[in-house]
Design an enzyme around this catalytic site. Structure first.
Site, PDB file in Angstrom:
ATOM      1  N   GLY A 234       0.819  -1.192   0.000  1.00 21.78           N
ATOM      2  CA  GLY A 234       0.000   0.000   0.000  1.00 21.78           C
ATOM      3  C   GLY A 234       0.854   1.244   0.000  1.00 21.78           C
ATOM      4  O   GLY A 234       2.083   1.180  -0.116  1.00 21.78           O
ATOM      5  N   ALA A 235       0.198   2.392   0.151  1.00 24.20           N
ATOM      6  CA  ALA A 235       0.915   3.664   0.137  1.00 24.20           C
ATOM      7  C   ALA A 235       1.820   3.818   1.348  1.00 24.20           C
ATOM      8  O   ALA A 235       2.888   4.437   1.260  1.00 24.20           O
ATOM      9  CB  ALA A 235      -0.085   4.821   0.091  1.00 24.20           C
TER      10      ALA A 235
ATOM     11  N   LYS B   4       3.098 -19.592  10.935  1.00 19.65           N
ATOM     12  CA  LYS B   4       2.925 -18.655   9.838  1.00 19.65           C
ATOM     13  C   LYS B   4       2.421 -17.338  10.413  1.00 19.65           C
ATOM     14  O   LYS B   4       1.519 -17.334  11.251  1.00 19.65           O
ATOM     15  CB  LYS B   4       1.922 -19.190   8.809  1.00 19.65           C
TER      16      LYS B   4
ATOM     17  N   ASP C  12     -11.832   1.215   6.849  1.00 24.09           N
ATOM     18  CA  ASP C  12     -11.739   0.625   5.505  1.00 24.09           C
ATOM     19  C   ASP C  12     -12.540  -0.667   5.487  1.00 24.09           C
ATOM     20  O   ASP C  12     -12.035  -1.730   5.118  1.00 24.09           O
ATOM     21  CB  ASP C  12     -10.274   0.375   5.144  1.00 24.09           C
TER      22      ASP C  12
END
Length: 232
Positions: free
Chosen positions: A21-22, A35, A132
């Site tokens: 992402g940004a 994991k 979001d």
């Protein structure tokens, strides 16, 4: 040995990149035999190094706190494994499974939409908004929905902020699954009401509709202004 941002970014590049992402990279690796997701806020070369470091540390701490509070309040979110604020790094549980976006329309999807509403409602009742809230940030694992990606999350119990979360979800579903959007939101609000109560949920729903109407008004005004500009 003191790790610097460039060193941790170089080390993280050896892990499997899942999303860029940004502001951050999300990578998959191992942590103590499990994991794990490594979320790294990358340094910005155009920013003053001291300010950049301080902002990355603050945002990393805030996201970690959001996750810890959400977990404590019973919201299904990834578990925290480790936090390194000075490095802009969070290590958390890897939740394996498809996103809710991928499953809308498949058998049993409406019960998953209801669970998504329950989880977002529990998050809101904990005084947190996601920021979001799309079906891409909802992973289906072990028959339930887990909320992920809290980079834009904030502590808030404001009606407007909750309504924006619901509005964002409605927009996302309408965009990706227009024929199922109505049924999705009905199921979603059933779950949301279970978490917040019918009265509070209805308030949020009404404000979400107001947010939608404001957005449509702004879009229509932009269209008019663009037309006026084109005629000149």
């Amino acid at each position: 040995m003191v790790w610097e941002a460039s060193m941790i970014e170089s080390w993280a590049s050896s892990l499997t990149l899942l999303k860029r992402g940004a502001e951050s990279e999300v990578r998959l690796g191992d942590f103590m035999g499990m994991k794990a997701i490594y979320k790294l806020r990358v340094s910005k070369p155009y920013m003053d190094p001291a300010l950049d470091s301080r902002l990355r540390a603050q945002r990393t701490l805030k996201e970690a706190k959001v996750l810890s509070v959400a977990l404590a309040r019973g919201v299904r979110v990834p578990r925290l494994y480790a936090v390194f604020p000075s490095l802009g790094l969070i290590v958390m549980e890897y939740v394996r499974g498809p996103t809710l976006k991928e499953l809308v329309g498949s058998p049993g999807w409406e019960s998953l939409a209801e669970d998504a509403g329950l989880q977002l409602g529990l998050l809101h009742s904990a005084g947190i908004v996601h920021g979001d809230s799309t079906t891409s940030n909802m992973v289906v694992s072990d028959g339930g929905v887990t909320l992920i990606d809290f980079g834009l999350a904030d502590f808030s119990s404001e009606l407007e902020d909750r309504a924006v979360d619901v509005h964002l979800l409605r927009e996302a579903v309408t965009s990706t699954h227009p024929s199922a959007a109505g049924r999705f939101m009905e199921a979603f609000m059933r779950g949301y009401s279970r978490a917040l109560g019918e009265g509070a949920a209805e308030e949020v729903s009404r404000r979400a509709r107001e947010v939608e109407m404001r957005g449509r008004y702004v879009a229509s005004r932009r269209s008019v202004w663009a037309g006026e500009g084109g005629e000149g």
